[in-house]
Design an enzyme around this catalytic site. Structure first.
Site, PDB file in Angstrom:
ATOM      1  N   HIS A 275       6.534  -7.302  -0.389  1.00 33.70           N
ATOM      2  CA  HIS A 275       5.541  -7.359  -1.472  1.00 33.70           C
ATOM      3  C   HIS A 275       5.971  -8.249  -2.620  1.00 33.70           C
ATOM      4  CE1 HIS A 275       5.092  -3.428   0.614  1.00 33.70           C
ATOM      5  NE2 HIS A 275       3.879  -3.909   0.724  1.00 33.70           N
ATOM      6  N   GLU A 327       3.198  -5.466  -5.226  1.00 33.65           N
ATOM      7  CA  GLU A 327       2.859  -6.892  -5.219  1.00 33.65           C
ATOM      8  C   GLU A 327       2.308  -7.315  -6.583  1.00 33.65           C
ATOM      9  OE1 GLU A 327       0.186  -8.291  -2.070  1.00 33.65           O
ATOM     10  OE2 GLU A 327      -0.522  -9.831  -3.455  1.00 33.65           O
TER      11      GLU A 327
END
Ligand code: SF4
Length: 508
Positions: A275, A327
């Site tokens: 991520h 993320e």
């Protein structure tokens, strides 16, 4: 569509109980939701009964009764649902066992799945270990021959533990153990009825593409290679990908998953997850002198690069995404003073850029395409000169899996999405199916499938998020096939050939 399990000749469930007391307990729990018959004590009577029940008009067969527990963690009253039954020259698999056991656990009962062995005489003190030698966790005297009467029908075996190696059948615990077992058999009635209602032939529509994407494949390979090169332990900041099975397997190989770098000892090797991480995290690792390996998906790195470029050109960057997702935290960290997270149209309305002509927007890679484009429209509606990413931020894998689940939704009574609850792209697949008007559920494995969902569902759509292992899909199909014949049809909307190279740290 025809409801699963209904149709001509539907005779409901036949429940075979060797002893009168077992039959009574099961009858009290089931009521009129199944026909309970007494089949007699021991393998010989069970074999005779199997001959009679083989031609009954029932559509599903259950065997229920008490049994001896063979492992130390079983106690009187626990339920064992047989994954397979061996003995008396037979070996029969019961593929739907994980579904029934999970239903029993949801009802608050202690239930395990495992092999059951049928023996030809009552186990005496000291004989349990020999019975367990083939891997069985419980022993009875009838199930194997009775399953011979299933004659191709869905079948399940549920046994309640009355005695254990520590408390064998001839002991002061005999009566209390037997009563606990009979009570559990009675309480199992609702789950057994739900199992019966879920039985029937059905179609499975398999969405393609599904399961691992190139970024997840690469991230897993990176951890495996880092372990090979450096030896265990290798530390991984956050879950390498959002899937409990992947994380558990890598942990078994020696990966240690941590939330933050302060949990990593000096001098250790640490892998950054798929991520991505913010520059602040990279800086902290460098300051600590940690050896780092970066498993950030190249498609996430692309969004980071866009954020840096827009920010250095003086743009306010509106990042469309979900607060708290790793993320998003990583991308926000690229240009914290120039980036604002927008999750709703209200967030867009609240944007106050210094220069309304210099607004840009970016997206989390795993959003629902419709939601993200509605947000992008809100931004360009308010700031007509707003600039978007050079190419779509929502990645190819997310887009393809959403298209595939949409393609099967209209033909499915129910959609199952294999994936973990913290997997953004898996959750988006559930939402995509629900928006298409089909009930959809996220499951981490067969044990999360509620039997009540399956009753009447003759066509089940199945897909898996980009972080969910393909084996999970196979396990789900196997469990469903234990409820009746399944026909599997794959519906392919795209073929994927994307591959990403390894990071420089592992290339040689
Ligand atoms: S879902 Fe997309 S962005 Fe995420 S790891 Fe897979 S390919 Fe990369």
């Amino acid at each position: 569509m025809t409801a699963a399990g209904q149709g001509a000749g539907d005779g409901g469930m036949l429940v075979c109980a060797p002893l009168r007391v077992e039959a009574r307990a099961l009858r009290r729990g089931l009521g009129d939701r199944g026909e309970v018959i007494r089949t007699g004590y021991g393998p010989a009577r069970a074999a005779e009964a199997a001959g009679r029940i083989g031609t009954s008009g029932h559509r599903a067969l259950a065997v229920g009764g008490v049994a001896a527990g063979l492992t130390g963690d079983l106690r009187a009253g626990d339920l064992v649902v047989a994954s397979e039954v061996t003995g008396t020259g037979m070996a029969v698999a019961c593929a739907s066992a994980p579904l029934l056991a999970a239903e029993l656990r949801r009802a608050g009962l202690r239930a395990q799945v495992g092999p059951v062995v049928t023996v030809d005489r009552l186990l005496r003190p000291g004989q349990h270990a020999a019975a367990a030698a083939g891997g069985a966790i419980a022993a009875d005297m009838e199930s194997a021959p009775l399953l011979g009467g299933a004659a191709g029908r869905p079948a399940v075996v549920i046994r309640a533990i009355s005695d254990t190696p520590d408390h064998p059948v001839v002991s002061p615990h005999t009566v209390t153990g037997g009563l606990a077992a009979l009570r559990s058999l009675r309480l199992a009635g609702d789950a057994l009825a739900a199992w019966s209602a879920a039985c029937g032939t059905r179609q499975i529509l398999l969405a393609a593409p599904r399961s691992f994407c190139a970024g997840v494949d690469r991230a897993i390979e990176i951890v495996e290679l880092a372990l090979k090169r450096h030896g265990a332990p290798v530390y991984v900041r956050k879950q390498i990908v959002h899937n409990a099975h992947v994380v558990a397997r890598l942990a078994d190989l020696g990966a240690v998953f941590v939330e933050e770098l302060d949990e990593v000892p000096d001098g250790a090797v640490v892998v950054f997850s798929a991520h991505g991480v913010s520059p602040q995290v990279r800086g902290e690792a460098a300051r600590r002198g940690l050896e780092t390996v970066d498993a950030t998906c190249p498609l996430v790195s692309k969004v980071h690069a866009e954020a840096r470029r827009f920010a250095s050109d003086g743009y306010l960057v509106a990042l469309i995404g979900h607060a708290g997702h790793e993320e998003v935290e990583g991308t926000l960290g690229e240009a914290p003073s120039a980036t604002v997270l927008v999750q709703t149209p209200d967030d867009v309305a609240a944007l106050r850029p210094a220069d309304p002509g210099k607004v840009a927007y970016l997206m989390q890679t795993t959003l629902a395409a419709d939601d993200a484009s509605a947000m992008a429209d809100a931004i360009t509606g308010k700031f007509p000169q707003a600039r978007g990413p050079g190419s779509d931020d929502i990645c190819y894998a997310t887009t393809n899996r959403q298209r595939a689940v949409r393609a099967i939704a209209a033909r499915s009574d129910l959609i199952l999405v294999a994936g973990s609850a913290n997997s953004s792209n898996s959750v988006r697949l559930v939402e995509t199916a629900q928006r298409a008007g089909t009930p959809a559920y996220l499951v981490d494995g067969p044990e999360n499938i509620e039997l009540g969902w399956l009753a009447g569902a003759s066509s089940i759509g199945l897909t898996a998020g980009a972080s969910a292992p393909p084996a999970l899909v196979d396990e789900i199909i196997a469990a469903l096939s234990g409820l009746g014949e399944v026909r599997v049809e794959e519906v392919t909307v795209a073929t994927e050939s994307v591959q990403f190279g390894l990071p420089k740290e592992l290339r040689n």
